[in-house]
Design a protein around this motif. Structure first.
Motif, PDB file in Angstrom:
ATOM      1  N   TRP A 289       0.834  -1.206   0.000  1.00  0.00           N
ATOM      2  CA  TRP A 289       0.000   0.000   0.000  1.00  0.00           C
ATOM      3  C   TRP A 289       0.864   1.250   0.000  1.00  0.00           C
ATOM      4  O   TRP A 289       0.579   2.204  -0.703  1.00  0.00           O
ATOM      5  CB  TRP A 289      -0.924  -0.002   1.221  1.00  0.00           C
ATOM      6  CG  TRP A 289      -1.964  -1.085   1.156  1.00  0.00           C
ATOM      7  CD1 TRP A 289      -2.407  -1.723   0.030  1.00  0.00           C
ATOM      8  CD2 TRP A 289      -2.687  -1.657   2.243  1.00  0.00           C
ATOM      9  NE1 TRP A 289      -3.360  -2.660   0.352  1.00  0.00           N
ATOM     10  CE2 TRP A 289      -3.557  -2.636   1.707  1.00  0.00           C
ATOM     11  CE3 TRP A 289      -2.687  -1.438   3.619  1.00  0.00           C
ATOM     12  CZ2 TRP A 289      -4.427  -3.386   2.506  1.00  0.00           C
ATOM     13  CZ3 TRP A 289      -3.540  -2.188   4.414  1.00  0.00           C
ATOM     14  CH2 TRP A 289      -4.400  -3.147   3.866  1.00  0.00           C
TER      15      TRP A 289
ATOM     16  N   PHE B  38      -7.180  -6.659  -0.996  1.00  0.00           N
ATOM     17  CA  PHE B  38      -8.118  -6.257  -2.041  1.00  0.00           C
ATOM     18  C   PHE B  38      -8.653  -4.871  -1.728  1.00  0.00           C
ATOM     19  O   PHE B  38      -9.192  -4.639  -0.641  1.00  0.00           O
ATOM     20  CB  PHE B  38      -9.266  -7.277  -2.130  1.00  0.00           C
ATOM     21  CG  PHE B  38     -10.340  -6.933  -3.117  1.00  0.00           C
ATOM     22  CD1 PHE B  38     -10.087  -6.951  -4.474  1.00  0.00           C
ATOM     23  CD2 PHE B  38     -11.616  -6.594  -2.680  1.00  0.00           C
ATOM     24  CE1 PHE B  38     -11.085  -6.634  -5.381  1.00  0.00           C
ATOM     25  CE2 PHE B  38     -12.621  -6.282  -3.576  1.00  0.00           C
ATOM     26  CZ  PHE B  38     -12.357  -6.296  -4.938  1.00  0.00           C
ATOM     27  N   LYS B  39      -8.497  -3.959  -2.675  1.00  0.00           N
ATOM     28  CA  LYS B  39      -9.030  -2.601  -2.553  1.00  0.00           C
ATOM     29  C   LYS B  39      -8.605  -1.939  -1.236  1.00  0.00           C
ATOM     30  O   LYS B  39      -9.415  -1.339  -0.523  1.00  0.00           O
ATOM     31  CB  LYS B  39     -10.556  -2.621  -2.670  1.00  0.00           C
ATOM     32  CG  LYS B  39     -11.077  -3.120  -4.005  1.00  0.00           C
ATOM     33  CD  LYS B  39     -10.678  -2.217  -5.145  1.00  0.00           C
ATOM     34  CE  LYS B  39     -11.284  -2.678  -6.472  1.00  0.00           C
ATOM     35  NZ  LYS B  39     -10.923  -1.811  -7.590  1.00  0.00           N
ATOM     36  N   ASN B  40      -7.322  -2.061  -0.920  1.00  0.00           N
ATOM     37  CA  ASN B  40      -6.756  -1.429   0.282  1.00  0.00           C
ATOM     38  C   ASN B  40      -7.311  -1.977   1.591  1.00  0.00           C
ATOM     39  O   ASN B  40      -7.249  -1.314   2.623  1.00  0.00           O
ATOM     40  CB  ASN B  40      -6.929   0.093   0.241  1.00  0.00           C
ATOM     41  CG  ASN B  40      -6.156   0.721  -0.898  1.00  0.00           C
ATOM     42  OD1 ASN B  40      -5.092   0.237  -1.279  1.00  0.00           O
ATOM     43  ND2 ASN B  40      -6.702   1.798  -1.463  1.00  0.00           N
ATOM     44  N   HIS B  41      -7.859  -3.173   1.555  1.00  0.00           N
ATOM     45  CA  HIS B  41      -8.306  -3.879   2.749  1.00  0.00           C
ATOM     46  C   HIS B  41      -7.572  -5.218   2.805  1.00  0.00           C
ATOM     47  O   HIS B  41      -7.249  -5.790   1.767  1.00  0.00           O
ATOM     48  CB  HIS B  41      -9.809  -4.166   2.730  1.00  0.00           C
ATOM     49  CG  HIS B  41     -10.682  -2.951   2.647  1.00  0.00           C
ATOM     50  ND1 HIS B  41     -11.275  -2.378   3.747  1.00  0.00           N
ATOM     51  CD2 HIS B  41     -11.078  -2.212   1.568  1.00  0.00           C
ATOM     52  CE1 HIS B  41     -12.002  -1.339   3.361  1.00  0.00           C
ATOM     53  NE2 HIS B  41     -11.905  -1.223   2.037  1.00  0.00           N
TER      54      HIS B  41
ATOM     55  N   PRO C 155      -9.785   0.464   5.732  1.00  0.00           N
ATOM     56  CA  PRO C 155      -8.921   0.825   4.595  1.00  0.00           C
ATOM     57  C   PRO C 155      -7.523   1.220   5.060  1.00  0.00           C
ATOM     58  O   PRO C 155      -7.361   1.992   6.012  1.00  0.00           O
ATOM     59  CB  PRO C 155      -9.653   2.013   3.953  1.00  0.00           C
ATOM     60  CG  PRO C 155     -11.065   1.887   4.400  1.00  0.00           C
ATOM     61  CD  PRO C 155     -11.006   1.290   5.770  1.00  0.00           C
TER      62      PRO C 155
ATOM     63  N   ASP D 147     -10.495  -6.704 -10.774  1.00  0.00           N
ATOM     64  CA  ASP D 147     -11.208  -5.836  -9.836  1.00  0.00           C
ATOM     65  C   ASP D 147     -12.229  -6.586  -8.998  1.00  0.00           C
ATOM     66  O   ASP D 147     -13.193  -6.000  -8.504  1.00  0.00           O
ATOM     67  CB  ASP D 147     -11.917  -4.703 -10.599  1.00  0.00           C
ATOM     68  CG  ASP D 147     -10.936  -3.706 -11.190  1.00  0.00           C
ATOM     69  OD1 ASP D 147      -9.876  -3.499 -10.563  1.00  0.00           O
ATOM     70  OD2 ASP D 147     -11.213  -3.168 -12.270  1.00  0.00           O
ATOM     71  N   THR D 148     -12.014  -7.875  -8.842  1.00  0.00           N
ATOM     72  CA  THR D 148     -12.978  -8.703  -8.124  1.00  0.00           C
ATOM     73  C   THR D 148     -12.257  -9.623  -7.147  1.00  0.00           C
ATOM     74  O   THR D 148     -11.168 -10.121  -7.443  1.00  0.00           O
ATOM     75  CB  THR D 148     -13.798  -9.550  -9.124  1.00  0.00           C
ATOM     76  OG1 THR D 148     -14.432  -8.687 -10.068  1.00  0.00           O
ATOM     77  CG2 THR D 148     -14.862 -10.365  -8.412  1.00  0.00           C
TER      78      THR D 148
ATOM     79  N   SER E 234     -17.335  -7.294  -5.333  1.00  0.00           N
ATOM     80  CA  SER E 234     -16.872  -6.127  -6.079  1.00  0.00           C
ATOM     81  C   SER E 234     -17.138  -4.875  -5.266  1.00  0.00           C
ATOM     82  O   SER E 234     -17.867  -4.894  -4.272  1.00  0.00           O
ATOM     83  CB  SER E 234     -17.576  -6.043  -7.434  1.00  0.00           C
ATOM     84  OG  SER E 234     -18.987  -5.982  -7.260  1.00  0.00           O
TER      85      SER E 234
ATOM     86  N   ASN F 259     -15.387  -0.986  -3.636  1.00  0.00           N
ATOM     87  CA  ASN F 259     -14.152  -0.400  -3.130  1.00  0.00           C
ATOM     88  C   ASN F 259     -14.078  -0.301  -1.612  1.00  0.00           C
ATOM     89  O   ASN F 259     -12.985  -0.194  -1.055  1.00  0.00           O
ATOM     90  CB  ASN F 259     -13.968   1.009  -3.718  1.00  0.00           C
ATOM     91  CG  ASN F 259     -13.798   0.980  -5.221  1.00  0.00           C
ATOM     92  OD1 ASN F 259     -12.760   0.591  -5.736  1.00  0.00           O
ATOM     93  ND2 ASN F 259     -14.853   1.385  -5.937  1.00  0.00           N
ATOM     94  N   SER F 260     -15.223  -0.296  -0.934  1.00  0.00           N
ATOM     95  CA  SER F 260     -15.232  -0.136   0.518  1.00  0.00           C
ATOM     96  C   SER F 260     -16.538  -0.672   1.074  1.00  0.00           C
ATOM     97  O   SER F 260     -17.415  -1.131   0.318  1.00  0.00           O
ATOM     98  CB  SER F 260     -15.078   1.350   0.887  1.00  0.00           C
ATOM     99  OG  SER F 260     -16.230   2.073   0.496  1.00  0.00           O
TER     100      SER F 260
END
Length: 516
Positions: A124, A164-167, A185, A214-215, A228, A230-231
């Motif tokens: 990150w 995934f997605k900053n998590h 996040p 993206d999944t 799917s 982002n948060s």
């Protein structure tokens, strides 16, 4: 009247095929193999005997299996391993170039009952990885500090992790197998819902989680879902399938723009189709369905523990390897190769790999592929011409060729084998007639195919090395095999520590007898 001599050509491509009948295989895929052991689809064409492995990293301190290995270039030297302690509490080690150095692991840790330690790399703002084992809390290592994730809302002993997605997502806690946890996040140790963390009950026991594009895909034994968004504000869970799932947790790998996993009927990809939101799950291992089904039967019966299987990706070769350590050091190799319809997988079997865990990654421009074994040793693959000093057994058996008419006898004269040599090679070459019929069929004694050294190239040759200035990198070897039969097959076998070679194709001279 002299016989009219004909020539039959087979280009080595298609890989092992154990799923076709004996008559159609030679016509549809003459360059495929009915048996292919320790050969790989070569990036330059043909079947190449795989490279060896060496004990480059000695023995990890501790007792029992090496439970996990990791290649992480930017985290101090890049090579890590885990092994149960024989004394004390240290189980996590870093390779320092000549020895394994223990990394301090504060918190309560027990390795009793741990079958495997899994690593998930992410970045990150700096390189880090998450470690999970299904017994202890997840832990984060940043190159300096080992930190357990012991937040009140985090799972106690997850088996699987993904960034995934900053998590950081965690799953597979034996006491909480249905729940998928995610951190706040950019805060891998914070699982407080008030700061953006959360938990989702997916409705089935989770056996692996893996990001693809993206999944985030969540695998169960008979289900697959996708996440799917982002948060926590827009995460959406979708059904992929309720009819199949993942049988072996560590079979899920990303290769060639696809996410591949071993399902109940073979290897399958998770690939986007032309329809938005649709997912394609067609099997990609039909050609070895018989082999895979035999293994899957043993897994379902409980004679193979799926948690003990390991896989690794060789990115430079577009190849994956799946290891079955309790099945006589057996494994499966799948590689992507261009064909008439685009890209397709070709498969072979591996033998001689006693692998309890594996990992790969880049250190500089070099791809490092490593594995651990049950004695605590860590090996580097793709290095040398032996399996840590032991000979490499390799076998390539062609289909039975019958030239349109399996009931008409043929006369056979000679076979020309097209090779690519990387050094001195000695291959035992065998001939089999008439579909291995044991009644009234006499096969000739084995022949020998030998090459003396590969050619040296400018800026590569070293005096007194194995390269030869007058060597031949692509020898063509003709073998006289005078005899007759209704069909014929060929076997190429080695069991030595010579340099690798590639069998690229063969040409057989023969003639047809009259029908009587």
């Amino acid at each position: 009247m002299a016989d009219r001599i004909l020539a039959f050509k087979a280009v080595c491509a298609g890989g092992m095929n154990t799923n076709r009948d004996v008559l159609s295989q030679s016509e549809v895929q003459p360059g495929s193999a009915t048996q292919l052991i320790n050969y790989e689809p070569s990036i330059s064409g043909g079947y190449r005997r795989i490279s060896g492995f060496t004990n480059s990293y000695g023995t990890v301190t501790g007792t029992g299996n090496v439970l996990g290995v990791c290649v992480a270039e930017n985290l101090n030297a890049g090579i890590f391993a885990c092994r149960a302690p024989s004394a004390g509490t240290n189980y996590f080690y870093r390779w320092t170039g000549s020895a394994w150095t223990a990394i301090t692991t504060p918190g309560t840790v027990t390795m009793t009952g741990v079958k495997k330690v899994r690593f998930t790399r992410y970045n990150w703002s700096a390189d880090k990885f998450v470690m999970v084992d299904g017994i202890n809390p997840a832990a984060v290592y940043d190159g300096t500090t080992y930190t357990q994730i012991t937040h009140t809302y985090a799972p106690n002993s997850p088996k699987y992790a993904e960034a995934f997605k900053n998590h950081i997502f965690l799953a597979g806690d034996p006491t909480d197998p249905y729940n998928l946890y995610f951190s706040a996040p950019l805060a891998e140790t914070d699982f407080n819902p008030a700061t953006g963390a959360g938990v989702i009950n997916v409705g089935f026991e989770i056996v692996q989680i893996k990001m693809f594009r993206d999944t985030l895909y969540i695998f169960g034994k008979n289900h697959i879902k996708s996440l799917s968004g982002n948060s926590i504000a827009d995460f959406v869970m979708n059904e992929v399938t309720n009819n199949l799932g993942c049988v072996v947790p560590d079979s899920v790998i990303e290769l060639g723009g696809n996410l591949v996993f071993l399902g109940p009927d073979g290897f399958r990809p998770v690939a986007g189709t032309n329809k938005i939101g649709d997912v394609e799950l067609e099997t990609i291992s039909r050609q070895i369905q018989f082999t895979v089904s035999t293994l899957l039967t043993e897994i379902v019966a409980g004679s193979i523990d799926p948690e003990t299987l390991s896989s690794v990706v060789l990115r430079k070769k577009s190849q994956f390897r799946l290891f079955f350590p309790n099945e006589g050091n057996f494994g499966l190799l799948g590689g992507l190769r261009a064909n008439e319809s685009g890209l397709g997988f070709e498969y072979s079997q591996m033998y001689g790999f006693a692998v309890t865990c594996a990992s790969s990654g880049y250190v500089g421009v070099d791809e490092i592929v490593i594995h651990g074994d049950s004695t605590g040793k860590v090996y580097r693959q793709e290095l040398g011409t032996s399996f840590a000093g032991a000979s490499i057994l390799s076998v390539y058996k062609t289909p039975y060729y019958y030239f349109q008419d399996p009931t008409l006898r043929k006369n056979f004269y000679n076979i020309t084998t097209y090779l690519r040599s990387e050094g001195t090679t000695s291959i035992t070459f065998g001939v089999s007639y008439d579909f291995d019929d044991s009644v009234g069929v006499f096969n000739p004694a084995n022949f020998s195919i030998a090459t003396v050294g590969a050619a040296a190239y400018y800026n590569e040759a070293i005096y007194d090395a194995t390269a030869i200035y007058d060597g031949n990198p692509s020898p063509v070897v003709k073998t006289n095999i005078e005899g007759s039969g209704f069909s014929i097959a060929f076997n190429y076998v080695t069991n030595d520590t010579n340099a690798s070679h590639t069998i690229q194709g063969l040409v057989l001279d023969y003639s047809m007898n009259d029908r009587r």
